[in-house]
Design a protein around this motif. Structure first.
Motif, PDB file in Angstrom:
ATOM      1  N   PHE A   1     -23.710  61.572 -64.978  1.00  0.00           N
ATOM      2  CA  PHE A   1     -23.549  62.652 -65.753  1.00  0.00           C
ATOM      3  C   PHE A   1     -23.843  64.070 -64.642  1.00  0.00           C
ATOM      4  CE2 PHE A   1     -23.233  58.640 -68.243  1.00  0.00           C
ATOM      5  CZ  PHE A   1     -21.625  59.447 -68.740  1.00  0.00           C
ATOM      6  N   ASP A   2     -24.495  64.248 -64.112  1.00  0.00           N
ATOM      7  CA  ASP A   2     -25.122  65.036 -62.764  1.00  0.00           C
ATOM      8  C   ASP A   2     -24.385  65.324 -62.458  1.00  0.00           C
ATOM      9  OD1 ASP A   2     -27.917  64.224 -63.991  1.00  0.00           O
ATOM     10  OD2 ASP A   2     -28.169  63.293 -62.383  1.00  0.00           O
ATOM     11  N   GLY A   3     -23.272  64.448 -61.452  1.00  0.00           N
ATOM     12  CA  GLY A   3     -22.229  65.141 -60.953  1.00  0.00           C
ATOM     13  C   GLY A   3     -21.581  65.634 -61.442  1.00  0.00           C
ATOM     14  N   TRP A   4     -21.121  65.148 -62.789  1.00  0.00           N
ATOM     15  CA  TRP A   4     -19.945  66.125 -63.580  1.00  0.00           C
ATOM     16  C   TRP A   4     -20.754  67.203 -63.975  1.00  0.00           C
ATOM     17  CZ3 TRP A   4     -15.545  65.230 -61.354  1.00  0.00           C
ATOM     18  CH2 TRP A   4     -15.622  64.133 -60.619  1.00  0.00           C
ATOM     19  N   MET A   5     -21.908  67.881 -64.278  1.00  0.00           N
ATOM     20  CA  MET A   5     -22.371  68.328 -64.682  1.00  0.00           C
ATOM     21  C   MET A   5     -22.336  69.758 -63.364  1.00  0.00           C
ATOM     22  SD  MET A   5     -21.895  68.955 -67.620  1.00  0.00           S
ATOM     23  CE  MET A   5     -22.106  70.079 -68.020  1.00  0.00           C
ATOM     24  N   GLN A   6     -22.769  69.749 -62.697  1.00  0.00           N
ATOM     25  CA  GLN A   6     -22.819  70.204 -61.341  1.00  0.00           C
ATOM     26  C   GLN A   6     -21.661  70.383 -60.748  1.00  0.00           C
ATOM     27  OE1 GLN A   6     -25.318  70.507 -59.294  1.00  0.00           O
ATOM     28  NE2 GLN A   6     -24.217  71.883 -58.457  1.00  0.00           N
ATOM     29  N   VAL A   7     -20.038  69.821 -60.748  1.00  0.00           N
ATOM     30  CA  VAL A   7     -18.903  69.998 -60.578  1.00  0.00           C
ATOM     31  C   VAL A   7     -18.839  71.110 -62.443  1.00  0.00           C
ATOM     32  CG1 VAL A   7     -16.223  69.226 -61.145  1.00  0.00           C
ATOM     33  CG2 VAL A   7     -18.044  68.020 -59.643  1.00  0.00           C
ATOM     34  N   ALA A   8     -18.333  71.221 -63.370  1.00  0.00           N
ATOM     35  CA  ALA A   8     -18.358  72.259 -64.435  1.00  0.00           C
ATOM     36  C   ALA A   8     -18.953  72.973 -63.501  1.00  0.00           C
ATOM     37  CB  ALA A   8     -18.950  71.466 -66.047  1.00  0.00           C
ATOM     38  N   PHE A   9     -20.380  73.565 -63.814  1.00  0.00           N
ATOM     39  CA  PHE A   9     -21.139  74.487 -63.312  1.00  0.00           C
ATOM     40  C   PHE A   9     -20.361  75.047 -62.366  1.00  0.00           C
ATOM     41  CE2 PHE A   9     -24.698  77.085 -61.556  1.00  0.00           C
ATOM     42  CZ  PHE A   9     -25.143  77.123 -62.765  1.00  0.00           C
ATOM     43  N   GLU A  10     -20.247  74.491 -61.500  1.00  0.00           N
ATOM     44  CA  GLU A  10     -19.310  75.261 -60.076  1.00  0.00           C
ATOM     45  C   GLU A  10     -17.479  75.739 -61.011  1.00  0.00           C
ATOM     46  OE1 GLU A  10     -22.691  72.907 -57.040  1.00  0.00           O
ATOM     47  OE2 GLU A  10     -19.949  73.016 -56.789  1.00  0.00           O
ATOM     48  N   GLU A  11     -17.122  74.669 -61.330  1.00  0.00           N
ATOM     49  CA  GLU A  11     -15.990  75.622 -62.043  1.00  0.00           C
ATOM     50  C   GLU A  11     -16.056  76.308 -62.552  1.00  0.00           C
ATOM     51  OE1 GLU A  11     -13.494  74.483 -59.927  1.00  0.00           O
ATOM     52  OE2 GLU A  11     -13.628  72.262 -59.896  1.00  0.00           O
ATOM     53  N   ALA A  12     -16.733  76.606 -63.357  1.00  0.00           N
ATOM     54  CA  ALA A  12     -17.019  78.005 -64.323  1.00  0.00           C
ATOM     55  C   ALA A  12     -17.661  79.696 -63.186  1.00  0.00           C
ATOM     56  CB  ALA A  12     -17.906  77.790 -65.265  1.00  0.00           C
ATOM     57  N   LYS A  13     -18.629  78.579 -62.125  1.00  0.00           N
ATOM     58  CA  LYS A  13     -18.272  79.862 -61.368  1.00  0.00           C
ATOM     59  C   LYS A  13     -17.380  80.582 -60.626  1.00  0.00           C
ATOM     60  CE  LYS A  13     -20.105  78.854 -57.507  1.00  0.00           C
ATOM     61  NZ  LYS A  13     -21.065  77.730 -56.515  1.00  0.00           N
ATOM     62  N   HIS A  14     -16.489  79.214 -59.980  1.00  0.00           N
ATOM     63  CA  HIS A  14     -15.271  79.781 -59.453  1.00  0.00           C
ATOM     64  C   HIS A  14     -14.654  80.594 -60.308  1.00  0.00           C
ATOM     65  CE1 HIS A  14     -15.783  75.797 -56.754  1.00  0.00           C
ATOM     66  NE2 HIS A  14     -16.615  76.901 -56.745  1.00  0.00           N
ATOM     67  N   PHE A  15     -14.031  80.420 -61.900  1.00  0.00           N
ATOM     68  CA  PHE A  15     -13.661  80.907 -62.894  1.00  0.00           C
ATOM     69  C   PHE A  15     -14.484  82.104 -62.931  1.00  0.00           C
ATOM     70  CE2 PHE A  15     -12.780  82.689 -66.695  1.00  0.00           C
ATOM     71  CZ  PHE A  15     -11.167  82.856 -66.803  1.00  0.00           C
ATOM     72  N   LYS A  16     -15.598  82.606 -62.766  1.00  0.00           N
ATOM     73  CA  LYS A  16     -15.683  84.157 -63.158  1.00  0.00           C
ATOM     74  C   LYS A  16     -15.912  84.681 -61.927  1.00  0.00           C
ATOM     75  CE  LYS A  16     -19.828  82.488 -64.280  1.00  0.00           C
ATOM     76  NZ  LYS A  16     -21.249  82.701 -65.436  1.00  0.00           N
ATOM     77  N   LEU A  17     -15.819  84.542 -61.030  1.00  0.00           N
ATOM     78  CA  LEU A  17     -15.913  85.093 -59.879  1.00  0.00           C
ATOM     79  C   LEU A  17     -14.176  85.378 -59.458  1.00  0.00           C
ATOM     80  CD1 LEU A  17     -17.741  82.407 -56.786  1.00  0.00           C
ATOM     81  CD2 LEU A  17     -18.355  85.409 -57.118  1.00  0.00           C
ATOM     82  N   VAL A  18     -12.973  84.790 -59.330  1.00  0.00           N
ATOM     83  CA  VAL A  18     -12.002  84.762 -59.399  1.00  0.00           C
ATOM     84  C   VAL A  18     -11.378  85.962 -60.663  1.00  0.00           C
ATOM     85  CG1 VAL A  18      -9.239  83.716 -58.980  1.00  0.00           C
ATOM     86  CG2 VAL A  18     -11.071  82.974 -58.352  1.00  0.00           C
ATOM     87  N   ARG A  19     -11.947  85.648 -61.988  1.00  0.00           N
ATOM     88  CA  ARG A  19     -11.364  86.944 -62.355  1.00  0.00           C
ATOM     89  C   ARG A  19     -11.950  87.995 -62.471  1.00  0.00           C
ATOM     90  NH1 ARG A  19     -12.599  86.487 -69.084  1.00  0.00           N
ATOM     91  NH2 ARG A  19     -10.746  87.499 -69.713  1.00  0.00           N
TER      92      ARG A  19
END
Length: 273
Positions: free
Chosen positions: A114-132
């Motif tokens: 769950f540590d790994g997948w929440m790291q993924v979720a955190f970074e995907e949220a960062k990516h979405f905000k950057l692209v938006r």
């Protein structure tokens, strides 16, 4: 922000069910931080039900993949179209990472899963905000163009099998990003859009880690069941993914992430093995 979630599964489910994209990304990153700091439990009897599909705003309109228009990156409209498509991918990736956490919170796996997948979720949220933000810099916004629903459909098909979910989402869909992103970065630089290229650089480097997390846990589950990972991957892809995998492959980046050619070469349209 409303009251803090009391568990990881509850917070992930709440974020998936949120149609306000600013709140979805903020909640995702907040839940991830609370989990990393061990301030919330893994699950609770009070957790809300996991939604069948993520909540979305009214825009963009979702259409068939074939209805999404392709444009040249040498025009502003073309670069906006590409960034819009990437924003849509990253938004789906946020929900997919949250879904794997919430859906499999009762699986007998270590907390580091769950540590790994929440790291993924955190970074995907960062990516979405950057692209938006980059879309907004160019005078556009997420939702201005139609998008397709293929990513979520592919994931939904594997909702009852964690090993199949890992095969399809990180090891096919995310690995595809490793194949195509370097040429997109180069094209953005050719057009002089260095700001968009810089955003793609961040995404590319993080995505290597996401594929590595997928490969690590795929191998873990195969080892636990005494199965050959490469052969199991091929069987699951044939059963759960439509169509062949398309070369060219970024073999070096894939191998760095633990995804060697023995996994995917024989699944191409024209076998290169």
């Amino acid at each position: 922000m409303p009251s803090a979630p009391i568990s990881l599964r509850g917070g992930a489910s709440e974020a998936i069910a949120c149609a306000d994209l600013d709140r979805k990304t903020a909640l995702t990153q907040d839940v991830a931080t609370r989990w990393f700091e061990r301030r919330i439990s893994l699950r609770s009897p009070l957790d809300p039900k996991l939604p069948d599909r993520p909540a979305r705003p009214d825009k963009p309109e979702l259409v068939a993949p074939t209805a999404v228009e392709r444009r040249s990156l040498h025009s502003l409209k073309g670069r906006i179209a590409l960034l819009h498509a990437i924003a849509h991918i990253e938004l789906n990736a946020v929900d997919l990472a949250l879904d794997i956490v919430a859906r499999y919170a009762s699986e007998p796996v270590p907390h580091s899963f769950f540590d790994g997948w929440m790291q993924v979720a955190f970074e995907e949220a960062k990516h979405f905000k950057l692209v938006r933000q980059r879309l907004r810099d160019l005078g556009a916004d997420y939702g201005d163009l139609p998008a397709h629903d293929g990513l979520w459909q592919a994931a939904h098909a594997t909702r009852n099998d964690l090993t199949a979910r890992l095969a399809v989402v990180p090891l096919i869909l995310e690995a595809r990003g490793l194949d195509v992103t370097p040429s997109l970065q180069a094209k953005m630089r050719e057009t002089g859009d260095l700001e968009s290229a810089a955003v793609l650089d961040i995404i590319y480097n993080d995505e290597k880690g996401h594929v590595a997390i997928g490969a690590k846990w795929f191998r873990f589950l195969c080892a636990r069941e005494r199965k050959d990972p490469a052969e199991t991957f091929r069987q699951l892809v044939r059963a759960n993914f439509r169509g062949p995998l398309k070369p060219p492959f970024n073999d070096l980046a894939r191998a760095e992430a633990g995804l060697t050619p023995t996994f995917y070469r024989s699944l191409t349209a024209v076998s290169q093995s």
